[in-house]
Structures are given as C-alpha cells and as structure tokens.
Design an enzyme around this catalytic site. Structure first.
Site, mmCIF file in Angstrom:
data_model
loop_
_atom_site.group_PDB
_atom_site.id
_atom_site.type_symbol
_atom_site.label_atom_id
_atom_site.label_comp_id
_atom_site.label_asym_id
_atom_site.label_seq_id
_atom_site.Cartn_x
_atom_site.Cartn_y
_atom_site.Cartn_z
ATOM 1 N N HIS A 277 0.256 -6.386 -2.903
ATOM 2 C CA HIS A 277 0.896 -7.702 -2.822
ATOM 3 C C HIS A 277 0.803 -8.190 -1.386
ATOM 4 O O HIS A 277 0.899 -7.384 -0.459
ATOM 5 C CB HIS A 277 2.370 -7.595 -3.240
ATOM 6 C CG HIS A 277 3.001 -8.906 -3.555
ATOM 7 N ND1 HIS A 277 3.506 -9.730 -2.584
ATOM 8 C CD2 HIS A 277 3.169 -9.543 -4.736
ATOM 9 C CE1 HIS A 277 3.989 -10.819 -3.164
ATOM 10 N NE2 HIS A 277 3.790 -10.734 -4.465
ATOM 11 N N ASP B 2 3.339 -7.684 -12.014
ATOM 12 C CA ASP B 2 2.412 -7.880 -13.130
ATOM 13 C C ASP B 2 1.940 -6.579 -13.765
ATOM 14 O O ASP B 2 1.291 -6.601 -14.808
ATOM 15 C CB ASP B 2 1.176 -8.660 -12.643
ATOM 16 C CG ASP B 2 1.514 -10.106 -12.419
ATOM 17 O OD1 ASP B 2 2.326 -10.634 -13.185
ATOM 18 O OD2 ASP B 2 0.968 -10.703 -11.477
ATOM 19 N N HIS C 50 -3.207 -15.867 -8.979
ATOM 20 C CA HIS C 50 -1.766 -16.097 -8.900
ATOM 21 C C HIS C 50 -1.101 -15.717 -10.227
ATOM 22 O O HIS C 50 -0.452 -14.684 -10.327
ATOM 23 C CB HIS C 50 -1.535 -17.562 -8.540
ATOM 24 C CG HIS C 50 -0.125 -17.934 -8.227
ATOM 25 N ND1 HIS C 50 0.897 -17.037 -8.136
ATOM 26 C CD2 HIS C 50 0.439 -19.151 -7.977
ATOM 27 C CE1 HIS C 50 2.028 -17.670 -7.841
ATOM 28 N NE2 HIS C 50 1.768 -18.953 -7.749
HETATM 29 N N1 ACO Z 1 -6.796 -2.118 -5.482
HETATM 30 C C1 ACO Z 1 -7.542 -1.483 -4.540
HETATM 31 N N2 ACO Z 1 -7.529 -1.804 -3.240
HETATM 32 C C2 ACO Z 1 -6.736 -2.815 -2.860
HETATM 33 C C3 ACO Z 1 -5.938 -3.516 -3.769
HETATM 34 C C4 ACO Z 1 -5.983 -3.117 -5.131
HETATM 35 N N3 ACO Z 1 -5.223 -3.760 -6.056
HETATM 36 N N4 ACO Z 1 -5.239 -4.481 -3.119
HETATM 37 C C5 ACO Z 1 -5.599 -4.372 -1.834
HETATM 38 N N5 ACO Z 1 -6.505 -3.364 -1.666
HETATM 39 C C6 ACO Z 1 -7.065 -2.892 -0.414
HETATM 40 C C7 ACO Z 1 -8.154 -3.828 0.094
HETATM 41 O O1 ACO Z 1 -9.421 -3.460 -0.387
HETATM 42 C C8 ACO Z 1 -7.996 -3.675 1.579
HETATM 43 O O2 ACO Z 1 -8.608 -2.454 1.938
HETATM 44 P P1 ACO Z 1 -9.417 -2.332 3.346
HETATM 45 O O3 ACO Z 1 -8.369 -2.500 4.403
HETATM 46 O O4 ACO Z 1 -10.036 -0.974 3.308
HETATM 47 O O5 ACO Z 1 -10.427 -3.455 3.342
HETATM 48 C C9 ACO Z 1 -6.499 -3.507 1.793
HETATM 49 O O6 ACO Z 1 -6.018 -2.927 0.564
HETATM 50 C C10 ACO Z 1 -5.757 -4.817 2.077
HETATM 51 O O7 ACO Z 1 -6.092 -5.752 1.049
HETATM 52 P P2 ACO Z 1 -6.048 -7.341 1.225
HETATM 53 O O8 ACO Z 1 -6.954 -7.945 0.212
HETATM 54 O O9 ACO Z 1 -6.237 -7.700 2.649
HETATM 55 O O10 ACO Z 1 -4.537 -7.644 0.857
HETATM 56 P P3 ACO Z 1 -3.945 -9.060 0.483
HETATM 57 O O11 ACO Z 1 -2.542 -9.033 0.947
HETATM 58 O O12 ACO Z 1 -4.794 -10.181 0.958
HETATM 59 O O13 ACO Z 1 -4.033 -9.054 -1.110
HETATM 60 C C11 ACO Z 1 -3.487 -9.063 -3.391
HETATM 61 C C12 ACO Z 1 -2.944 -9.050 -1.963
HETATM 62 C C13 ACO Z 1 -4.393 -10.293 -3.618
HETATM 63 C C14 ACO Z 1 -2.312 -9.148 -4.359
HETATM 64 C C15 ACO Z 1 -4.288 -7.755 -3.630
HETATM 65 O O14 ACO Z 1 -3.464 -6.624 -3.419
HETATM 66 C C16 ACO Z 1 -4.919 -7.689 -5.024
HETATM 67 O O15 ACO Z 1 -6.021 -8.211 -5.216
HETATM 68 N N6 ACO Z 1 -4.213 -7.032 -6.008
HETATM 69 C C17 ACO Z 1 -4.707 -6.996 -7.366
HETATM 70 C C18 ACO Z 1 -4.396 -8.296 -8.093
HETATM 71 C C19 ACO Z 1 -2.916 -8.466 -8.400
HETATM 72 O O16 ACO Z 1 -2.262 -7.554 -8.886
HETATM 73 N N7 ACO Z 1 -2.387 -9.672 -8.145
HETATM 74 C C20 ACO Z 1 -0.990 -10.016 -8.456
HETATM 75 C C21 ACO Z 1 -0.195 -10.285 -7.248
HETATM 76 S S1 ACO Z 1 1.505 -10.543 -7.697
HETATM 77 C C22 ACO Z 1 1.608 -12.175 -8.198
HETATM 78 O O17 ACO Z 1 0.858 -13.032 -7.831
HETATM 79 C C23 ACO Z 1 2.684 -12.529 -9.150
#
Ligand code: ACO
Length: 423
Positions: free
Chosen positions: A302, A358, A263
């Site tokens: 996101h 971020d 988060h």
């Molecule tokens: N890099 C590479 N691949 C990604 C990323 C990423 N940052 N984020 C999602 N994906 C991919 C996943 O591997 C998945 O691929 P698949 O369908 O082939 O399995 C697909 O995109 C969907 O991903 P989910 O994990 O289902 O998406 P979710 O909505 O649950 O996750 C999250 C959102 C946690 C923010 C994710 O994008 C992530 O981990 N990002 C990096 C961390 C980050 O920047 N967090 C800050 C969020 S903003 C905040 O909190 C203020």
C-alpha cells in the site's frame, strides 16, 4: 530546537525559515523566496493537498481513524449510516439526530422513473456496471438542477442525502440490468444494507429477508470503505469540486477514478490471482515468481500502509463469519497460505508489504454471490460518504480552484511549418 526548516537559495544566498506545522511546511512561504520554482512531485506522493480533519492514517503503525474514532471500534459497534453522519458532520449522531438522519436517507432511495426506464435501457446489454454507475451519477445532476446551488446549506444537505441514499439503488439497478433481471424498488421497511441486498437479489418473494450475518457483513465492509483520506478518487472529488461543479458531477468524476484497476479493482485482481494459483501446493512457486519480478502479489502493499492494513484484519474476521453462512470460499485456504508464506519471506518483510483491505474482501463478495464486475460498485457505494465529507470540507475551507504547475519539457519557440515543407 525550533520546529522549522531553513531554505537557502544558493544563487543569491537568501534564506527563509519556514515553520513545520502539523507535519507540513507551507508552500506559500517557499514561493515567496523562490517565485517560479516549483516542487516536482508527480503522483503527489509528498504533497499535502489540503488540511483535513476527517480521517487520520498512520501508515507505519497501521492506524486508521475517522474523526478520531479507531476503525476497529466503528466496525464493531457502529453502522454505515452512523459513520456517514460522523464523516460528514464531525460527531457521532445523538439518538435524536440518528433517527431523522436514517429516516431521511430511507425516504430518498427511489430514483426517477426516467433514470430507471429510459436512461438504463439505453445501455448496451453487456455494459459494465461500474461504467453504468459513473454515468447514472453524472446524469443525476440533470434531474436535480438546483444542485448547482452549492453554497445554499439546505440544498447542499439535500443532495448529500440523495447521493448517499440513491447509490445502492443505482448500483443494484446497474447489476439487474447487466444480468437481465427486472428492477427491484427500494423497500423502506428495511435497513440500509438489507435494502441493498433486497434490490440485488429479490426474485419473486413478497419481501426479501437478508441473512443478518450477511447484512451486517455488508454494513461493516461499507464502514471500512467509507473514507481513506486523500486517495485518488477523493482527490478527484476535491479537484472537480474546487471548480464549483455540482456534487453529482464531482461524484461521477470520483467514481470514474475509482473504476481504475489501480484503485478500485484490486480485489478483482486478487481473485484472479488466487484462481490462477489453483492449489495450496502451488503457493511457494508463485511467491518465488513474484520475487523474480513476474507480476505482483495482488492485495499486498500500500502506498501509505507500511504495516498490516488495519481494515484487512477486520475483513479477515468478517470473512470467517460470512463463510459460516455461505460455506467457505475454496480460495480462502490459498489466500491464507499466501499470506503465511509472504509474511515469512524477507522480500516482503524488508519492503514492508502486508495484506491490504482488498486481499480478503473479494473472497467475501464472491462467497455472497456478487459478480466480480460489481466489486468496484460495492466500493463506490460507501465511499460516497467520504467523497461528500471531503467536498463539504473543501468548500467550507474556501479552497482555491485546483490548478497545479508543470515543469515544461517540450520544444522551445519555433515557427509554423507549412504542410508541404514538413519532413
Ligand atoms: N507484490 C510484489 N512486490 C511489490 C508489491 C506487491 N504487491 N507491491 C510493491 N512491491 C515492491 C515493488 O516491486 C518495489 O520493489 P523494489 O523496491 O525492489 O523495486 C517495492 O515493493 C515498492 O513498491 P512501489 O511500487 O514503489 O510501492 P507503491 O507505494 O508505489 O505501490 C501499490 C503501492 C500500488 C498498492 C503496490 O503495493 C501494488 O501494486 N500492490 C498490488 C495491488 C494492490 O493490492 N492494490 C490495492 C491497494 S489498496 C486500495 O487501493 C484500496
């Protein structure tokens, strides 16, 4: 065609029609037809936990509005304290309202001497500032026991003012302790962001003068982080608040949720990632390794935004203004290249992965001299306004105590086994 869904219980053939209101269907209608059958929704990703009039997000279109005002306009024209008022009271303050509001906040920035001396001194020398902040906020409830009177309008307002006002003081105190610097008292002649920077950085000068560009950058970042509807920490605030805990205890719980790396810790992860990439030339190989499943592109993607996070655009502009003053963060070029490569790559395009808030904020904080450990603290200061706005809304809407259901998957009933008979 009617805006409704029809649910049929195939066991009995009974149906009900449930209207779609504001994009949702009422679960109470569902439970009338199917008592004891629960929606299974871990992570609440398809559950609307409440009705709220505070923040609007359209994740597909990349839209964020506080009380109807686009985030871009607030970031350009407003201040954090004005936005805090807007979130809490629903309207931008008039000139006659803003003056007393700012004055009230300014006069509540001091913390009790016991908090500064005894409580803080009890921490280990290398305590994490976010762990300290969570504990400080919780401890405030013992300094203000009248905070339990959550339905007394005057007392409620007083705690709101105290929390918004004292967060920067508590945050700076935690930082100063962790680096062994003496505490700096608030300076009531300064604006909210100037005072925060003074409490962070003042050394021996009679009064600290923040660079106006940096003070404004902090204020804009505070505006951008002030609310984001039902995220993990805000939901925590509502859940704990629904038990009628005092606002300090509820805010401490919300801050604890924000402490989690999923988060509030992503901007730290971005910096670590950019540092480990090291050079612009290494970007394509890094992106390739992410696509092959080795880690994630931090600061990308996101849960809600399936488009460019509107806050990320603003933060990128602010970064350029800050770097004019501080000198460019050498990691910026790697970040820009990473964004360029990712946004042209089918893997990221097809998954709608764009930079989030971020991606650039850590670069700004680092260029301004903030240590990485304090990044989640910088997030908690402004999010306090959002937490409190949701807490007030939750109480005013007479929300029931949060008490979800579960699908039990453990053992059926079995008799107690004496210790000597356990295999
Ligand atoms: N890099 C590479 N691949 C990604 C990323 C990423 N940052 N984020 C999602 N994906 C991919 C996943 O591997 C998945 O691929 P698949 O369908 O082939 O399995 C697909 O995109 C969907 O991903 P989910 O994990 O289902 O998406 P979710 O909505 O649950 O996750 C999250 C959102 C946690 C923010 C994710 O994008 C992530 O981990 N990002 C990096 C961390 C980050 O920047 N967090 C800050 C969020 S903003 C905040 O909190 C203020």
């Amino acid at each position: 065609m009617a805006e409704s869904v029809t649910i049929t219980d195939n066991r009995t053939g009974q149906s009900i029609e449930v209207p779609i209101v504001e994009g949702g269907v009422s679960a109470s209608e569902w439970s009338k037809l199917l008592p004891g059958i629960w929606f299974y929704d871990p992570g609440f990703s398809t559950t609307a936990e409440c009705e709220s009039a505070i923040t609007y997000i359209d994740g597909d279109a990349g839209i964020l509005r506080y009380r109807g005002y686009p985030i871009e306009q607030l970031a350009e024209h407003s201040t954090y304290l004005e936005v805090a008022y807007l979130l809490l009271y629903g309207e931008l303050p008039t000139a006659a309202q803003l003056g007393p509001w700012v004055d009230e906040i300014t006069r509540h920035t001091y913390i009790h001497e016991n908090m500064r001396k005894r409580f803080l001194d009890g921490f280990h020398y290398d305590a994490h500032p976010m762990g300290m902040l969570v504990s400080e906020v919780a401890a405030l409830s013992t300094f203000y026991p009248e905070a339990k009177e959550i339905f007394d309008a005057d007392l409620r307002h007083k705690q709101i003012v105290r929390l918004i006002a004292k967060m920067p003081t508590l945050a700076a105190a935690a930082h100063r302790f962790s680096v062994g610097m003496p505490f700096v008292y608030p300076d009531n002649s300064l604006t909210f962001p100037e005072n925060f920077l003074s409490m962070m950085w003042k050394v021996a000068e009679p009064s600290f003068e923040a660079h106006p560009v940096l003070a404004r950058a902090i204020d804009v970042l505070f505006i951008l982080h002030a609310d984001h509807e039902q995220n993990c920490s805000t939901t925590t605030m509502r859940v704990v608040g629904s038990a009628h805990a005092d606002p300090y205890s509820a805010c401490a719980a919300a801050a604890a949720a924000l402490y989690g790396p999923r988060h509030g810790g992503a901007n730290e992860a971005v910096l670590n990632m950019l540092t480990s990439i090291g050079t612009i030339d290494a970007v394509p190989d890094f992106v390739k390794s992410v696509k092959e499943g080795h880690g994630r592109l931090q600061g990308f993607g996101h849960r809600v935004y399936k488009n460019y996070d509107p806050r990320a655009k603003i933060v990128r502009d602010v970064a350029y203004q800050v770097f004019e003053v501080t000198g460019k963060n050498p990691l910026l070029d790697i970040a820009l290249k990473l964004e360029e490569v990712a946004l042209a790559d089918e893997y990221f395009v097809s998954r709608k992965l764009y930079p989030n808030v971020d991606f650039y904020s850590g670069l700004i904080y680092q260029a301004m001299g903030f240590p990485v450990a304090i990044f989640p603290v910088l997030f908690a200061i402004p999010r306090t306004a959002g937490w409190l706005a949701h807490w007030v809304e939750m109480l005013d809407n007479k929300t029931k105590i949060a008490r979800p259901r579960q699908l039990y998957s453990g053992s059926a009933e079995r008799p107690y086994v004496a210790i000597g008979e356990r295999g």
